[in-house]
Design a protein around this motif. Sequence first.
Motif, short mmCIF file in Angstrom:
data_model
loop_
_atom_site.label_atom_id
_atom_site.label_comp_id
_atom_site.label_asym_id
_atom_site.label_seq_id
_atom_site.Cartn_x
_atom_site.Cartn_y
_atom_site.Cartn_z
N VAL A 4 0.86 -1.18 0.00
CA VAL A 4 0.00 0.00 0.00
C VAL A 4 0.89 1.22 0.00
O VAL A 4 2.07 1.16 0.39
N THR A 5 0.35 2.35 -0.43
CA THR A 5 1.13 3.58 -0.43
C THR A 5 0.96 4.29 0.91
O THR A 5 -0.02 4.08 1.62
N TRP A 6 1.90 5.18 1.21
CA TRP A 6 1.76 5.94 2.45
C TRP A 6 0.62 6.95 2.37
O TRP A 6 0.01 7.29 3.37
N GLY A 7 0.32 7.39 1.17
CA GLY A 7 -0.86 8.23 1.02
C GLY A 7 -2.12 7.49 1.43
O GLY A 7 -2.99 8.04 2.12
N LEU A 10 -2.15 7.10 5.31
CA LEU A 10 -2.48 8.32 6.03
C LEU A 10 -3.96 8.67 5.91
O LEU A 10 -4.59 9.10 6.88
N ARG A 11 -4.53 8.47 4.72
CA ARG A 11 -5.97 8.72 4.57
C ARG A 11 -6.79 7.73 5.40
O ARG A 11 -7.83 8.09 5.96
N TRP A 12 -6.31 6.48 5.48
CA TRP A 12 -6.97 5.48 6.33
C TRP A 12 -6.92 5.89 7.79
O TRP A 12 -7.91 5.77 8.52
N ARG A 13 -5.78 6.39 8.25
CA ARG A 13 -5.67 6.83 9.64
C ARG A 13 -6.65 7.97 9.94
O ARG A 13 -7.26 8.00 11.01
N ILE A 14 -6.77 8.89 9.01
CA ILE A 14 -7.72 9.99 9.21
C ILE A 14 -9.13 9.44 9.42
O ILE A 14 -9.86 9.87 10.33
N GLU A 15 -9.52 8.47 8.61
CA GLU A 15 -10.86 7.89 8.74
C GLU A 15 -11.00 7.12 10.04
O GLU A 15 -12.02 7.23 10.75
N GLY A 214 -4.96 -0.69 15.11
CA GLY A 214 -6.18 -0.43 14.37
C GLY A 214 -6.49 1.03 14.21
O GLY A 214 -7.45 1.40 13.51
N THR A 215 -5.69 1.89 14.83
CA THR A 215 -5.90 3.34 14.73
C THR A 215 -4.68 4.06 14.19
O THR A 215 -4.81 5.00 13.41
N ALA A 257 -7.79 -7.82 9.77
CA ALA A 257 -9.19 -7.56 9.47
C ALA A 257 -9.42 -6.18 8.88
O ALA A 257 -10.47 -5.92 8.27
N LEU A 258 -8.46 -5.27 9.04
CA LEU A 258 -8.66 -3.89 8.59
C LEU A 258 -7.91 -3.56 7.32
O LEU A 258 -8.07 -2.47 6.78
N VAL A 259 -7.09 -4.49 6.82
CA VAL A 259 -6.25 -4.18 5.67
C VAL A 259 -7.08 -3.78 4.45
O VAL A 259 -6.70 -2.89 3.69
N GLY A 260 -8.24 -4.42 4.27
CA GLY A 260 -9.07 -4.10 3.12
C GLY A 260 -9.54 -2.66 3.08
O GLY A 260 -9.90 -2.15 2.02
N GLU A 261 -9.53 -1.99 4.22
CA GLU A 261 -9.99 -0.60 4.26
C GLU A 261 -8.95 0.39 3.74
O GLU A 261 -9.29 1.50 3.34
N VAL A 262 -7.68 -0.01 3.76
CA VAL A 262 -6.61 0.95 3.50
C VAL A 262 -6.66 1.49 2.09
O VAL A 262 -6.44 2.69 1.86
#
Length: 350
Positions: A4-7, A10-15, A214-215, A257-262
Amino acid sequence: MIKVTWGQILRWRIERQFLGATRGADAVAVARRLGGLHAQLAASAVTALDLRVTGGATAESVDEELWGKRRLVKTWAARGTLHLLPADDLPTWVAAMSTRSRESTASWLRYQGVTAEQMADVIAAVPDVLGGEPMTRQELADAIIKATRHDDLREPLTQGFGMLLKPLAFRGLLCFGPPRGRNVTFVAPRQWLDSWDDVDSDAAIDTLTLAYLGTYGPATPEEFSRWFDLKPALAKKAFARLGDQLVAVEGGSMPAALVGEVAQERPVSVLLLPAFDPYTVASMRQADRVVTGDNRAKVSRPQGWISPALVVDGRIDGVWDEGTVTPFVPLARSIRSALVRGFPGVSVAD
């Protein structure tokens, strides 16, 4: 390893931190997801909540959660700094924090001006002198001195940073009670809160590790160790125990379980975060990837001060103060427009 990219990260962390399209249901849900709200500055904790909670938050609503409903608790937690934690989670935090043993080292004792015997006497005395009735710092010091007969403990017990009180908080022997005028108070959590069930320390560390990843993931055991102030060996053991629940991502591990969200597409986000915001604090461990340019020192300043930050798509692109944003790079017209729309009255320094 998942690519995955760092972009995307970072967008995943914001969410995940309730700064994107989704807000937290209430203050407790936000505090749980964030691993506590940094509360060195009370106003910053309120602002951090207001940005993330459905319907917003005020100082009065936070006080009601702390002192009225008692669903939040204020105590020294991650990195030994003041946090607001979900009251139901405090036994888990205490089980993990009780593995800290810095207060038993000779260097720590010398720096605080106490002996090992005095510190042991303080720890033994507090359960007898502190209960569910709030006591001011002075009242607690008087009670401890009376119980231990160590008259020379008054200064270390009453100094503002509470260094002698932190080990008591880590053991779950005290937390903050409602202020009495301008004075802070303390209570015994096991009597202040509705219930308390002791938690195994390894299970507690595993729970907090998964929550952290997870955060704030992906992360390494060393990064989690620094964020929490956990012995590095214990962090490594937790990652090993959780191995089948984690997946390797560039930069560390995160819950499988959260990788698909990234990789999900997300709209551009432009945020002005308060001082000591959890997003910014946690980002300092990977500042080279999160902070634009060579500007870490402008965000994480001397004496542990974390500046209010301009965050664009998860990247820290500047700092701000008193309504003026100082960007680290020239801002695109669309970003400037988003600042004007989202934060009326804010100006951008040239």
